[in-house]
Write a protein that holds these residues in place. Structure first.
Motif, PDB file in Angstrom:
ATOM      1  N   LEU A 136       0.827  -1.204   0.000  1.00  0.00           N
ATOM      2  CA  LEU A 136       0.000   0.000   0.000  1.00  0.00           C
ATOM      3  C   LEU A 136       0.864   1.257   0.000  1.00  0.00           C
ATOM      4  CD1 LEU A 136      -2.718  -1.092   2.591  1.00  0.00           C
ATOM      5  CD2 LEU A 136      -2.996  -0.903   0.111  1.00  0.00           C
ATOM      6  N   TYR A 137       1.936   1.212   0.764  1.00  0.00           N
ATOM      7  CA  TYR A 137       2.884   2.333   0.803  1.00  0.00           C
ATOM      8  C   TYR A 137       3.524   2.544  -0.570  1.00  0.00           C
ATOM      9  CZ  TYR A 137       7.419   4.550   1.770  1.00  0.00           C
ATOM     10  OH  TYR A 137       8.540   5.331   1.731  1.00  0.00           O
ATOM     11  N   LEU A 138       3.909   1.441  -1.224  1.00  0.00           N
ATOM     12  CA  LEU A 138       4.525   1.522  -2.545  1.00  0.00           C
ATOM     13  C   LEU A 138       3.557   2.095  -3.574  1.00  0.00           C
ATOM     14  CD1 LEU A 138       7.065   0.804  -4.208  1.00  0.00           C
ATOM     15  CD2 LEU A 138       6.046  -1.443  -4.626  1.00  0.00           C
ATOM     16  N   VAL A 139       2.318   1.643  -3.532  1.00  0.00           N
ATOM     17  CA  VAL A 139       1.305   2.162  -4.454  1.00  0.00           C
ATOM     18  C   VAL A 139       1.102   3.653  -4.236  1.00  0.00           C
ATOM     19  CG1 VAL A 139      -1.147   2.086  -5.053  1.00  0.00           C
ATOM     20  CG2 VAL A 139       0.134  -0.046  -4.739  1.00  0.00           C
ATOM     21  N   ALA A 140       1.032   4.066  -2.969  1.00  0.00           N
ATOM     22  CA  ALA A 140       0.853   5.487  -2.654  1.00  0.00           C
ATOM     23  C   ALA A 140       2.023   6.316  -3.169  1.00  0.00           C
ATOM     24  CB  ALA A 140       0.684   5.677  -1.148  1.00  0.00           C
ATOM     25  N   MET A 141       3.243   5.780  -3.037  1.00  0.00           N
ATOM     26  CA  MET A 141       4.421   6.495  -3.524  1.00  0.00           C
ATOM     27  C   MET A 141       4.387   6.642  -5.044  1.00  0.00           C
ATOM     28  SD  MET A 141       6.396   7.477  -1.039  1.00  0.00           S
ATOM     29  CE  MET A 141       8.032   7.637  -1.734  1.00  0.00           C
ATOM     30  N   ILE A 142       3.967   5.578  -5.739  1.00  0.00           N
ATOM     31  CA  ILE A 142       3.886   5.634  -7.203  1.00  0.00           C
ATOM     32  C   ILE A 142       2.844   6.660  -7.637  1.00  0.00           C
ATOM     33  CG2 ILE A 142       3.234   4.317  -9.260  1.00  0.00           C
ATOM     34  CD1 ILE A 142       4.438   1.840  -7.890  1.00  0.00           C
ATOM     35  N   VAL A 143       1.690   6.663  -6.955  1.00  0.00           N
ATOM     36  CA  VAL A 143       0.641   7.633  -7.276  1.00  0.00           C
ATOM     37  C   VAL A 143       1.153   9.054  -7.073  1.00  0.00           C
ATOM     38  CG1 VAL A 143      -1.618   8.513  -6.568  1.00  0.00           C
ATOM     39  CG2 VAL A 143      -1.245   6.041  -6.799  1.00  0.00           C
ATOM     40  N   MET A 144       1.925   9.270  -5.999  1.00  0.00           N
ATOM     41  CA  MET A 144       2.480  10.602  -5.735  1.00  0.00           C
ATOM     42  C   MET A 144       3.545  10.988  -6.766  1.00  0.00           C
ATOM     43  SD  MET A 144       1.006  12.044  -3.138  1.00  0.00           S
ATOM     44  CE  MET A 144      -0.505  11.337  -3.808  1.00  0.00           C
ATOM     45  N   MET A 145       4.243   9.995  -7.314  1.00  0.00           N
ATOM     46  CA  MET A 145       5.326  10.282  -8.258  1.00  0.00           C
ATOM     47  C   MET A 145       4.806  10.765  -9.606  1.00  0.00           C
ATOM     48  SD  MET A 145       8.289   9.870  -6.871  1.00  0.00           S
ATOM     49  CE  MET A 145       9.364   9.722  -8.306  1.00  0.00           C
ATOM     50  N   ILE A 146       3.607  10.341  -9.984  1.00  0.00           N
ATOM     51  CA  ILE A 146       3.081  10.710 -11.304  1.00  0.00           C
ATOM     52  C   ILE A 146       2.940  12.222 -11.457  1.00  0.00           C
ATOM     53  CG2 ILE A 146       1.086  10.518 -12.839  1.00  0.00           C
ATOM     54  CD1 ILE A 146       0.716   7.648 -11.775  1.00  0.00           C
ATOM     55  N   MET A 148       4.381  14.469  -9.693  1.00  0.00           N
ATOM     56  CA  MET A 148       5.707  15.047  -9.520  1.00  0.00           C
ATOM     57  C   MET A 148       6.498  15.010 -10.816  1.00  0.00           C
ATOM     58  SD  MET A 148       6.683  13.495  -5.774  1.00  0.00           S
ATOM     59  CE  MET A 148       8.420  13.577  -6.158  1.00  0.00           C
ATOM     60  N   LEU A 149       6.455  13.873 -11.514  1.00  0.00           N
ATOM     61  CA  LEU A 149       7.190  13.745 -12.771  1.00  0.00           C
ATOM     62  C   LEU A 149       6.636  14.697 -13.835  1.00  0.00           C
ATOM     63  CD1 LEU A 149       7.623   9.860 -12.930  1.00  0.00           C
ATOM     64  CD2 LEU A 149       9.385  11.572 -12.435  1.00  0.00           C
ATOM     65  N   ILE A 150       5.307  14.837 -13.858  1.00  0.00           N
ATOM     66  CA  ILE A 150       4.692  15.742 -14.831  1.00  0.00           C
ATOM     67  C   ILE A 150       5.126  17.182 -14.566  1.00  0.00           C
ATOM     68  CG2 ILE A 150       2.501  16.704 -15.633  1.00  0.00           C
ATOM     69  CD1 ILE A 150       1.243  13.962 -15.078  1.00  0.00           C
ATOM     70  N   VAL A 151       5.045  17.588 -13.302  1.00  0.00           N
ATOM     71  CA  VAL A 151       5.411  18.958 -12.949  1.00  0.00           C
ATOM     72  C   VAL A 151       6.887  19.214 -13.191  1.00  0.00           C
ATOM     73  CG1 VAL A 151       5.597  20.588 -11.031  1.00  0.00           C
ATOM     74  CG2 VAL A 151       3.528  19.228 -11.313  1.00  0.00           C
ATOM     75  N   PHE A 152       7.741  18.273 -12.767  1.00  0.00           N
ATOM     76  CA  PHE A 152       9.175  18.458 -12.934  1.00  0.00           C
ATOM     77  C   PHE A 152       9.563  18.469 -14.407  1.00  0.00           C
ATOM     78  CE2 PHE A 152       9.901  17.395  -8.424  1.00  0.00           C
ATOM     79  CZ  PHE A 152      10.843  18.367  -8.139  1.00  0.00           C
TER      80      PHE A 152
END
Length: 271
Positions: A136-146, A148-152
Protein backbone atom coordinates in the motif's frame (compact mmCIF):
# COMPACT_ATOMS: atom_id res chain seq x y z
CA UNK A 1 -38.96 -7.14 49.73
CA UNK A 2 -35.75 -9.01 49.03
CA UNK A 3 -34.15 -11.06 51.75
CA UNK A 4 -30.80 -10.29 53.36
CA UNK A 5 -29.26 -13.28 51.63
CA UNK A 6 -30.31 -11.93 48.25
CA UNK A 7 -28.63 -8.61 48.95
CA UNK A 8 -25.41 -10.36 49.89
CA UNK A 9 -25.21 -12.52 46.78
CA UNK A 10 -21.85 -11.89 45.09
CA UNK A 11 -21.89 -10.19 41.69
CA UNK A 12 -20.81 -12.58 38.96
CA UNK A 13 -17.85 -11.49 36.82
CA UNK A 14 -18.77 -13.99 34.14
CA UNK A 15 -20.41 -13.16 30.86
CA UNK A 16 -24.00 -14.33 30.33
CA UNK A 17 -22.72 -17.29 28.34
CA UNK A 18 -20.58 -18.46 31.24
CA UNK A 19 -17.29 -17.19 29.76
CA UNK A 20 -14.90 -15.08 31.83
CA UNK A 21 -15.03 -11.31 31.19
CA UNK A 22 -12.71 -9.56 28.76
CA UNK A 23 -10.19 -7.98 31.09
CA UNK A 24 -7.65 -5.47 29.78
CA UNK A 25 -4.16 -6.93 29.29
CA UNK A 26 -1.83 -6.67 32.27
CA UNK A 27 1.84 -7.35 32.90
CA UNK A 28 3.08 -10.08 35.24
CA UNK A 29 2.74 -7.75 38.22
CA UNK A 30 -0.91 -6.91 37.53
CA UNK A 31 -0.25 -3.46 36.08
CA UNK A 32 -2.38 -2.39 33.14
CA UNK A 33 -0.54 -2.40 29.83
CA UNK A 34 -0.94 0.61 27.50
CA UNK A 35 -4.41 0.70 25.96
CA UNK A 36 -5.23 2.02 22.50
CA UNK A 37 -7.15 5.30 22.53
CA UNK A 38 -10.30 5.73 20.45
CA UNK A 39 -8.91 9.05 19.16
CA UNK A 40 -5.29 10.20 18.92
CA UNK A 41 -3.99 12.46 21.69
CA UNK A 42 -3.00 16.01 20.72
CA UNK A 43 0.53 16.30 22.11
CA UNK A 44 2.48 19.36 23.13
CA UNK A 45 5.00 20.64 20.57
CA UNK A 46 7.91 19.90 22.92
CA UNK A 47 7.00 16.22 23.02
CA UNK A 48 8.61 15.95 19.59
CA UNK A 49 11.95 16.25 21.39
CA UNK A 50 10.82 13.81 24.08
CA UNK A 51 10.28 11.14 21.44
CA UNK A 52 14.02 11.26 20.86
CA UNK A 53 15.07 11.47 24.51
CA UNK A 54 12.70 8.65 25.53
CA UNK A 55 14.03 6.55 22.67
CA UNK A 56 17.58 7.18 23.90
CA UNK A 57 16.53 6.10 27.41
CA UNK A 58 15.13 2.82 26.07
CA UNK A 59 18.31 2.31 24.03
CA UNK A 60 20.59 3.11 26.98
CA UNK A 61 18.92 0.55 29.27
CA UNK A 62 19.88 -2.27 26.89
CA UNK A 63 22.50 -0.55 24.74
CA UNK A 64 24.60 -3.62 23.88
CA UNK A 65 21.56 -5.57 22.75
CA UNK A 66 20.17 -2.61 20.82
CA UNK A 67 23.56 -2.13 19.15
CA UNK A 68 23.52 -5.79 18.13
CA UNK A 69 19.97 -5.45 16.75
CA UNK A 70 20.89 -2.25 14.89
CA UNK A 71 24.07 -3.70 13.37
CA UNK A 72 22.26 -6.89 12.36
CA UNK A 73 19.49 -4.91 10.68
CA UNK A 74 22.05 -2.70 8.93
CA UNK A 75 23.89 -5.77 7.57
CA UNK A 76 20.60 -7.32 6.44
CA UNK A 77 19.58 -4.06 4.77
CA UNK A 78 22.92 -3.70 2.94
CA UNK A 79 22.79 -7.29 1.70
CA UNK A 80 19.10 -7.00 0.88
CA UNK A 81 19.71 -3.86 -1.15
CA UNK A 82 22.73 -5.06 -3.12
CA UNK A 83 22.32 -8.75 -3.88
CA UNK A 84 20.42 -9.46 -7.12
CA UNK A 85 16.95 -10.99 -6.65
CA UNK A 86 17.20 -10.35 -2.89
CA UNK A 87 17.16 -6.61 -3.57
CA UNK A 88 13.71 -7.04 -5.11
CA UNK A 89 12.32 -9.08 -2.21
CA UNK A 90 13.87 -7.18 0.71
CA UNK A 91 11.75 -3.98 0.46
CA UNK A 92 8.59 -6.07 0.79
CA UNK A 93 9.75 -7.48 4.14
CA UNK A 94 11.45 -4.33 5.45
CA UNK A 95 8.38 -3.35 7.48
CA UNK A 96 8.41 -6.81 9.07
CA UNK A 97 11.76 -6.02 10.68
CA UNK A 98 10.41 -2.65 11.82
CA UNK A 99 7.41 -4.40 13.35
CA UNK A 100 9.70 -6.76 15.25
CA UNK A 101 11.74 -3.86 16.62
CA UNK A 102 8.55 -2.13 17.77
CA UNK A 103 7.50 -5.32 19.56
CA UNK A 104 10.88 -5.36 21.28
CA UNK A 105 10.40 -1.74 22.38
CA UNK A 106 6.95 -2.55 23.77
CA UNK A 107 8.23 -5.53 25.74
CA UNK A 108 11.16 -3.62 27.20
CA UNK A 109 9.09 -0.53 28.03
CA UNK A 110 6.48 -2.61 29.87
CA UNK A 111 8.95 -4.54 32.00
CA UNK A 112 9.43 -7.63 29.88
CA UNK A 113 12.66 -8.88 28.37
CA UNK A 114 14.14 -7.49 25.20
CA UNK A 115 15.67 -10.24 23.07
CA UNK A 116 17.72 -10.25 19.89
CA UNK A 117 14.99 -12.47 18.41
CA UNK A 118 12.61 -9.50 18.50
CA UNK A 119 14.19 -8.35 15.24
CA UNK A 120 12.59 -11.36 13.52
CA UNK A 121 9.52 -11.81 15.76
CA UNK A 122 6.98 -10.16 13.44
CA UNK A 123 7.69 -12.80 10.78
CA UNK A 124 5.81 -15.27 12.98
CA UNK A 125 2.95 -12.99 14.00
CA UNK A 126 2.28 -10.24 11.41
CA UNK A 127 4.09 -11.18 8.21
CA UNK A 128 1.23 -10.71 5.74
CA UNK A 129 -0.28 -7.52 7.24
CA UNK A 130 3.13 -5.83 7.19
CA UNK A 131 3.82 -6.95 3.61
CA UNK A 132 0.39 -5.61 2.62
CA UNK A 133 1.28 -2.37 4.40
CA UNK A 134 4.44 -2.03 2.30
CA UNK A 135 2.51 -2.72 -0.91
CA UNK A 136 0.00 0.00 0.00
CA UNK A 137 2.88 2.33 0.80
CA UNK A 138 4.53 1.52 -2.55
CA UNK A 139 1.30 2.16 -4.45
CA UNK A 140 0.85 5.49 -2.65
CA UNK A 141 4.42 6.49 -3.52
CA UNK A 142 3.89 5.63 -7.20
CA UNK A 143 0.64 7.63 -7.28
CA UNK A 144 2.48 10.60 -5.73
CA UNK A 145 5.33 10.28 -8.26
CA UNK A 146 3.08 10.71 -11.30
CA UNK A 147 2.15 14.38 -10.71
CA UNK A 148 5.71 15.05 -9.52
CA UNK A 149 7.19 13.74 -12.77
CA UNK A 150 4.69 15.74 -14.83
CA UNK A 151 5.41 18.96 -12.95
CA UNK A 152 9.18 18.46 -12.93
CA UNK A 153 9.23 17.60 -16.63
CA UNK A 154 7.41 20.77 -17.61
CA UNK A 155 9.40 22.80 -15.10
CA UNK A 156 12.81 21.71 -16.40
CA UNK A 157 11.69 22.25 -19.97
CA UNK A 158 10.79 25.85 -19.18
CA UNK A 159 13.83 26.44 -16.96
CA UNK A 160 16.16 25.45 -19.79
CA UNK A 161 15.22 28.68 -21.49
CA UNK A 162 15.39 30.90 -18.39
CA UNK A 163 18.14 32.57 -16.32
CA UNK A 164 20.01 30.89 -13.48
CA UNK A 165 18.06 32.87 -10.84
CA UNK A 166 14.78 31.60 -12.24
CA UNK A 167 16.24 28.10 -12.29
CA UNK A 168 17.12 28.32 -8.59
CA UNK A 169 13.61 29.47 -7.75
CA UNK A 170 12.24 26.59 -9.78
CA UNK A 171 14.40 24.08 -7.92
CA UNK A 172 13.22 25.46 -4.55
CA UNK A 173 9.59 25.27 -5.64
CA UNK A 174 10.13 21.73 -6.93
CA UNK A 175 11.68 20.65 -3.64
CA UNK A 176 8.73 22.07 -1.69
CA UNK A 177 6.38 20.24 -4.04
CA UNK A 178 8.14 16.95 -3.37
CA UNK A 179 7.82 17.54 0.36
CA UNK A 180 4.14 18.44 0.15
CA UNK A 181 3.32 15.36 -1.92
CA UNK A 182 5.38 12.84 0.03
CA UNK A 183 4.64 14.08 3.54
CA UNK A 184 1.03 12.74 3.56
CA UNK A 185 2.36 9.30 2.58
CA UNK A 186 4.88 9.39 5.43
CA UNK A 187 2.09 10.46 7.80
CA UNK A 188 -0.01 7.49 6.73
CA UNK A 189 2.83 5.06 7.37
CA UNK A 190 4.43 6.41 10.58
CA UNK A 191 2.22 4.76 13.22
CA UNK A 192 0.90 1.94 11.03
CA UNK A 193 3.48 -0.78 11.93
CA UNK A 194 2.94 -0.21 15.66
CA UNK A 195 -0.84 -0.28 15.30
CA UNK A 196 -0.60 -3.53 13.35
CA UNK A 197 1.83 -5.47 15.57
CA UNK A 198 0.60 -4.19 18.94
CA UNK A 199 -3.15 -4.01 18.29
CA UNK A 200 -3.77 -6.31 15.30
CA UNK A 201 -5.33 -3.52 13.24
CA UNK A 202 -5.66 -4.26 9.54
CA UNK A 203 -3.31 -2.30 7.23
CA UNK A 204 -5.76 0.10 5.53
CA UNK A 205 -7.31 1.15 8.85
CA UNK A 206 -3.83 1.42 10.41
CA UNK A 207 -2.79 3.86 7.66
CA UNK A 208 -5.92 5.95 8.15
CA UNK A 209 -5.33 6.06 11.91
CA UNK A 210 -1.67 6.91 11.39
CA UNK A 211 -2.53 9.81 9.09
CA UNK A 212 -5.09 11.11 11.59
CA UNK A 213 -2.63 10.83 14.47
CA UNK A 214 0.04 12.75 12.55
CA UNK A 215 -2.42 15.36 11.32
CA UNK A 216 -3.47 16.16 14.89
CA UNK A 217 0.18 16.41 15.94
CA UNK A 218 1.75 18.50 13.20
CA UNK A 219 3.58 20.74 15.69
CA UNK A 220 5.41 17.99 17.63
CA UNK A 221 6.21 16.26 14.34
CA UNK A 222 7.69 19.46 12.92
CA UNK A 223 9.81 19.82 16.06
CA UNK A 224 10.87 16.18 15.75
CA UNK A 225 11.82 16.54 12.07
CA UNK A 226 13.80 19.72 12.79
CA UNK A 227 15.70 18.39 15.79
CA UNK A 228 16.35 14.80 14.61
CA UNK A 229 18.38 15.74 11.46
CA UNK A 230 20.46 18.21 13.48
CA UNK A 231 21.31 15.51 16.02
CA UNK A 232 22.12 13.08 13.21
CA UNK A 233 24.44 15.51 11.41
CA UNK A 234 26.29 16.45 14.59
CA UNK A 235 26.64 12.83 15.67
CA UNK A 236 28.01 11.79 12.28
CA UNK A 237 30.49 14.68 12.20
CA UNK A 238 31.82 14.29 15.74
CA UNK A 239 32.02 10.47 15.64
CA UNK A 240 33.34 10.17 12.08
CA UNK A 241 30.25 8.24 11.08
CA UNK A 242 30.33 5.70 13.92
CA UNK A 243 27.39 7.46 15.54
CA UNK A 244 25.13 5.94 12.90
CA UNK A 245 25.41 2.61 14.73
CA UNK A 246 23.70 4.26 17.69
CA UNK A 247 21.37 6.53 15.74
CA UNK A 248 19.88 3.70 13.67
CA UNK A 249 18.27 1.80 16.59
CA UNK A 250 17.35 5.05 18.39
CA UNK A 251 15.66 6.31 15.23
CA UNK A 252 13.62 3.14 14.93
CA UNK A 253 12.69 3.25 18.63
CA UNK A 254 11.09 6.68 18.01
CA UNK A 255 8.36 4.85 16.08
CA UNK A 256 7.39 3.36 19.43
CA UNK A 257 7.89 6.39 21.69
CA UNK A 258 5.79 8.63 19.42
CA UNK A 259 3.10 5.94 19.16
CA UNK A 260 2.93 5.66 22.96
CA UNK A 261 2.36 9.41 23.31
CA UNK A 262 -0.19 9.79 20.52
CA UNK A 263 -2.16 6.55 20.57
CA UNK A 264 -2.13 5.11 24.12
CA UNK A 265 -3.50 6.00 27.51
CA UNK A 266 0.02 5.79 28.99
CA UNK A 267 2.09 8.45 27.19
CA UNK A 268 5.79 8.23 27.94
CA UNK A 269 6.29 11.99 27.79
CA UNK A 270 3.80 12.57 30.59
CA UNK A 271 5.94 10.56 33.02
Amino acid sequence: MSSLNDSLNPISLQKPNGQPPNLPPMDEYGNLLPQLLAEPRVCQAGWGVNWITKAFAIFKDQFLLWLAIGVAYLIIAVIGSSVPVVNFIFPFISFVFVGGIIKGCADQATGRELKFDHLFSAFNTHLMPLIILFVLYLVAMIVMMIPMLIVFGSMFASLAQESSNVAIVGIVIGTLLVFLLLFPVLMAIWFAPALIVLHDIEPVRAMKMSFKGCLKNILPFLVFWIVAPIIMILAVIFTLGLGLLVLLPIGMITYYTSYRDVWTDQPLSAA
